[in-house]
Design a protein around this motif. Structure first.
Motif, short mmCIF file in Angstrom:
data_model
loop_
_atom_site.label_atom_id
_atom_site.label_comp_id
_atom_site.label_asym_id
_atom_site.label_seq_id
_atom_site.Cartn_x
_atom_site.Cartn_y
_atom_site.Cartn_z
N THR A 70 0.82 -1.22 0.00
CA THR A 70 0.00 0.00 0.00
C THR A 70 0.85 1.26 0.00
OG1 THR A 70 -0.18 -0.10 2.41
CG2 THR A 70 -1.95 -1.11 1.13
N ASN A 71 2.17 1.10 -0.09
CA ASN A 71 3.05 2.26 -0.18
C ASN A 71 3.11 2.79 -1.62
OD1 ASN A 71 5.53 1.09 2.21
ND2 ASN A 71 3.71 2.33 2.52
N THR A 72 3.39 4.07 -1.75
CA THR A 72 3.69 4.70 -3.03
C THR A 72 4.93 5.56 -2.86
OG1 THR A 72 1.38 4.76 -3.76
CG2 THR A 72 2.88 6.34 -4.78
N ILE A 73 5.82 5.51 -3.82
CA ILE A 73 7.01 6.36 -3.81
C ILE A 73 6.84 7.46 -4.84
CG2 ILE A 73 9.46 6.47 -4.44
CD1 ILE A 73 9.88 3.82 -3.09
N GLU A 74 7.16 8.67 -4.44
CA GLU A 74 7.19 9.81 -5.37
C GLU A 74 8.60 10.37 -5.42
OE1 GLU A 74 2.69 11.69 -5.15
OE2 GLU A 74 4.38 12.79 -4.27
N LEU A 75 9.03 10.73 -6.62
CA LEU A 75 10.37 11.28 -6.83
C LEU A 75 10.24 12.53 -7.70
CD1 LEU A 75 13.46 10.75 -6.45
CD2 LEU A 75 13.37 9.52 -8.62
N ASP A 76 10.71 13.66 -7.17
CA ASP A 76 10.69 14.91 -7.94
C ASP A 76 12.03 15.06 -8.66
OD1 ASP A 76 8.19 15.64 -7.07
OD2 ASP A 76 8.92 16.76 -5.36
N LEU B 173 7.16 14.77 -11.84
CA LEU B 173 6.81 14.08 -10.63
C LEU B 173 6.61 12.61 -10.99
CD1 LEU B 173 6.03 14.00 -7.64
CD2 LEU B 173 3.68 14.52 -8.32
N LEU B 174 7.55 11.76 -10.57
CA LEU B 174 7.50 10.35 -10.89
C LEU B 174 6.92 9.59 -9.70
CD1 LEU B 174 11.10 10.02 -12.42
CD2 LEU B 174 8.98 10.80 -13.52
N SER B 175 5.88 8.82 -9.95
CA SER B 175 5.19 8.15 -8.87
C SER B 175 4.98 6.68 -9.22
CB SER B 175 3.83 8.83 -8.62
OG SER B 175 3.11 8.17 -7.62
N PHE B 176 5.21 5.78 -8.27
CA PHE B 176 5.01 4.37 -8.55
C PHE B 176 4.68 3.63 -7.25
CE2 PHE B 176 9.45 5.41 -8.15
CZ PHE B 176 9.97 4.50 -7.25
N PRO B 177 3.66 2.77 -7.31
CA PRO B 177 3.35 1.91 -6.16
C PRO B 177 4.31 0.74 -6.10
CG PRO B 177 1.84 1.47 -7.96
CD PRO B 177 2.72 2.59 -8.41
N LEU B 178 4.41 0.13 -4.94
CA LEU B 178 5.31 -1.01 -4.78
C LEU B 178 4.56 -2.28 -5.16
CD1 LEU B 178 7.10 -0.04 -1.46
CD2 LEU B 178 7.51 0.70 -3.79
N THR B 179 4.29 -2.42 -6.45
CA THR B 179 3.47 -3.51 -6.95
C THR B 179 4.33 -4.69 -7.39
OG1 THR B 179 3.53 -2.41 -9.09
CG2 THR B 179 1.61 -2.03 -7.72
N PRO B 180 3.71 -5.85 -7.63
CA PRO B 180 4.47 -7.01 -8.11
C PRO B 180 5.16 -6.73 -9.44
CG PRO B 180 2.32 -7.69 -7.31
CD PRO B 180 2.31 -6.18 -7.36
N ASN C 99 15.25 16.28 -6.67
CA ASN C 99 14.85 17.29 -5.71
C ASN C 99 14.42 16.71 -4.37
OD1 ASN C 99 15.23 19.42 -7.66
ND2 ASN C 99 13.37 18.67 -8.62
N ASN C 100 13.62 15.66 -4.38
CA ASN C 100 13.26 14.97 -3.16
C ASN C 100 12.53 13.69 -3.49
OD1 ASN C 100 10.35 15.61 -3.37
ND2 ASN C 100 11.03 17.70 -2.95
N PHE C 101 12.38 12.85 -2.50
CA PHE C 101 11.54 11.68 -2.67
C PHE C 101 10.67 11.54 -1.43
CE2 PHE C 101 13.20 8.63 0.35
CZ PHE C 101 14.51 9.04 0.55
N ARG C 102 9.52 10.88 -1.61
CA ARG C 102 8.59 10.65 -0.52
C ARG C 102 8.09 9.21 -0.59
NH1 ARG C 102 8.02 15.43 -2.67
NH2 ARG C 102 6.85 14.51 -4.38
N LEU C 103 7.94 8.59 0.56
CA LEU C 103 7.32 7.27 0.65
C LEU C 103 6.01 7.45 1.38
CD1 LEU C 103 7.41 4.16 0.37
CD2 LEU C 103 8.54 4.11 2.61
N TYR C 104 4.90 7.12 0.71
CA TYR C 104 3.58 7.33 1.27
C TYR C 104 2.94 6.01 1.67
CZ TYR C 104 3.46 12.11 -0.57
OH TYR C 104 3.71 13.42 -0.84
N GLN C 105 2.19 6.05 2.73
CA GLN C 105 1.31 4.94 3.09
C GLN C 105 -0.09 5.34 2.64
OE1 GLN C 105 1.81 1.83 4.64
NE2 GLN C 105 -0.30 1.57 3.97
#
Length: 506
Positions: free
Chosen positions: A302-308, A344-351, A397-403
């Motif tokens: 259920t996490n998502t990573i975003e990378l600017d 803004l690059l975004s990707f879930p931690l999917t299979p 620029n930064n990255f974020r890990l979201y729940q």
């Protein structure tokens, strides 16, 4: 009650995410207006200056790519628009459109015969030039949309004499896709664009509640064609920002804070690498690896990573994000051919067997245990992909890990309860909810195979983008058999004017 008022009453807005609505006067929301056909296109005219509503347009044709198109106040935006080389037809014309028969030699006088209901069309009705010309059965891209925003697309198509040709077709289907193969449907709607000898004057197709894409260059792919296999028509389009996307809970936020590179990256031995308080800047030639973050806590599906990322220079520059667990298994997410500018690059931690938009997730190095162990991530790394002799200047620029917070009723897990979730329910009726539905999205009180109770629950949650109950009445969403009828053709009978010249396909 007149026919107009009666049908307008029948079409009063519902909470359907994909619907046809009677257009109203545009409010003060941020929007971009696109005129399909311009001075460079066949029998087309550009919309120049402010229209009768005081709004500004961008007039496009298939021969150019349009960067930073202006909004209605004539202020440049980040949004880019361009035609796809895979367009099946891509022709432009104005003949038998809202102005009737036209000639390449008399366009400036022909345009005054444009007949539309400007008040009903709202922001799409302020320019005769925009309504005047059209494109036929085409594909195009809208790039650099904001994944943190919710959008509405309003499309006006108009053409008469659609009863001729091998496939008579009075209805145009407009579809938004998430991939350049035009196979992953985000939303779709139909519009009756004309009759035997009349044209649409006052109706638009509306695709709404659409979150900005997280694909490379934040791109949506739009296609339109005849709903019954014939030609489709598009004269004008509005892209309107209507709100903010749901904000997930942050677990990690990093602005790189002068951190050194982790690991050994031989191909960057001659690179200029500048760690800073706000970004990690890399100036290099050829491919190379980048920043490493150790031990991402609490990682799960259920996490998502975003990378600017900011690309200051370079051609065909790509960014790769790599995750590695304790036994060496790696997942790789690739964002290729990024244009100069902010992304803004975004990707879930999917299979690994899933595709994230156009960004392929795959195994780089197989581990001793199949699959990535998300409870034991030892490294998150970022890399740059480019041609061996290509120089680039890129800033992370930064990255974020979201729940992400699961939204109940959101069976496909995209953050909002909409028609896409109905499709998941319909296609898996009687199946296993644990595998068919996104985790945490089923009614907690339901167990066993997927049933009509799951449809009833989805209906009660329609339109929600949070864990809170949506509170919609059951009358807000039609029963399954009526879903696609409501999303189909619904338009006013157009006024039929004098007979046009000899019918022509486009």
């Amino acid at each position: 009650m007149s026919r107009y008022k009666l049908l307008a009453h029948w079409l009063r807005p519902t909470s359907l995410a994909v619907s046809l609505l009677l257009a109203s006067v545009c409010s003060a929301q941020t929007s971009v207006l696109i005129d399909f056909g311009n001075d460079d296109s066949y029998r087309g005219l550009s919309a120049t200056g402010a229209d009768t509503n005081g709004n500004y347009w961008t007039s496009v044709w298939s021969g150019l790519f349009y960067s930073d198109v202006v909004n209605t106040t004539n202020t440049p935006t980040r949004i880019d628009v361009g035609y796809d080389a895979t367009s099946p037809n891509g022709g432009t014309d104005s003949y038998n459109g809202p102005a009737g028969p036209t000639s390449e030699l008399t366009l400036n006088t022909d345009v005054i015969f444009t007949e539309v209901d400007a008040e009903a069309l709202g922001s799409l009705g302020g320019s005769n030039e925009a309504a005047f010309d059209y494109y036929v059965s085409s594909r195009f891209q809208v790039q650099q949309l904001d994944p943190k925003k919710i959008y509405e697309f309003r499309l006006f198509g108009s053409h008469r004499y659609n009863d001729v040709g091998p496939v008579p077709d009075d209805v145009t289907r407009y579809t938004i896709y998430s991939n350049d193969a035009y196979t992953n449907v985000v939303a779709t709607a139909d519009l009756e664009i004309g009759t035997v000898d009349g044209h649409n004057q006052d109706m638009v197709a509306v695709l709404t509640d659409i979150q900005g894409p997280t694909t490379a260059n934040n791109t949506f792919y739009l296609g339109f064609d005849g709903a019954n296999g014939g030609f489709g028509y598009l004269n004008a389009m509005e892209i309107r920002e209507i709100g903010d996307a749901p904000i997930p809970t942050e677990i990690i936020v990093s602005d790189f804070n002068n951190r050194p590179l982790g690991g050994t990256f031989d191909s960057w031995s001659s690179a200029t690498i500048t760690p800073g308080a706000d970004a990690l800047r890399v100036e290099a030639t050829g491919s190379g690896g980048g920043f490493g973050v150790q031990q991402l806590p609490n990682a799960s599906l259920t996490n998502t990573i975003e990378l600017d990322v900011t690309i200051d220079s370079g051609t065909s520059t790509g960014v790769v994000a790599l995750l590695e667990d304790a036994d060496g298994t790696q997942y790789r997410y690739r964002f290729l051919d990024l244009a100069v500018g902010d992304h803004l690059l975004s990707f879930p931690l999917t299979p690994i067997d899933q595709t994230i938009g156009n960004n392929m997730s795959d195994i780089a190095v197989p581990g001793t245990v199949a699959g990535l162990d998300l409870t034991d991530i030892t490294a998150f790394q970022i890399h740059v992909e480019s041609a061996m002799d290509d120089s680039y200047d890129i800033s992370f620029n930064n990255f974020r890990l979201y729940q992400a917070t699961a939204v109940t009723g959101d069976y496909n897990g995209d953050g909002v309860v909409n028609l896409a979730d109905y499709t998941v329910w319909r296609n898996n009726l009687g199946g296993d909810a644990e595998t068919a539905f996104a985790a945490g999205t089923r009614d907690p009180s339901e167990t066993g195979p997927i049933s009509t109770a799951d449809f009833t629950y989805w209906k009660s949650r329609f339109g929600s983008n949070s864990a809170a109950v949506a509170g919609l009445s059951s009358a807000s969403v039609p029963e399954p058999a009526a879903i696609w009828l409501m999303a189909g053709v619904a338009c006013l009978l157009a006024k039929v004017g004098p007979a046009a010249a000899k019918p022509r396909l486009r």
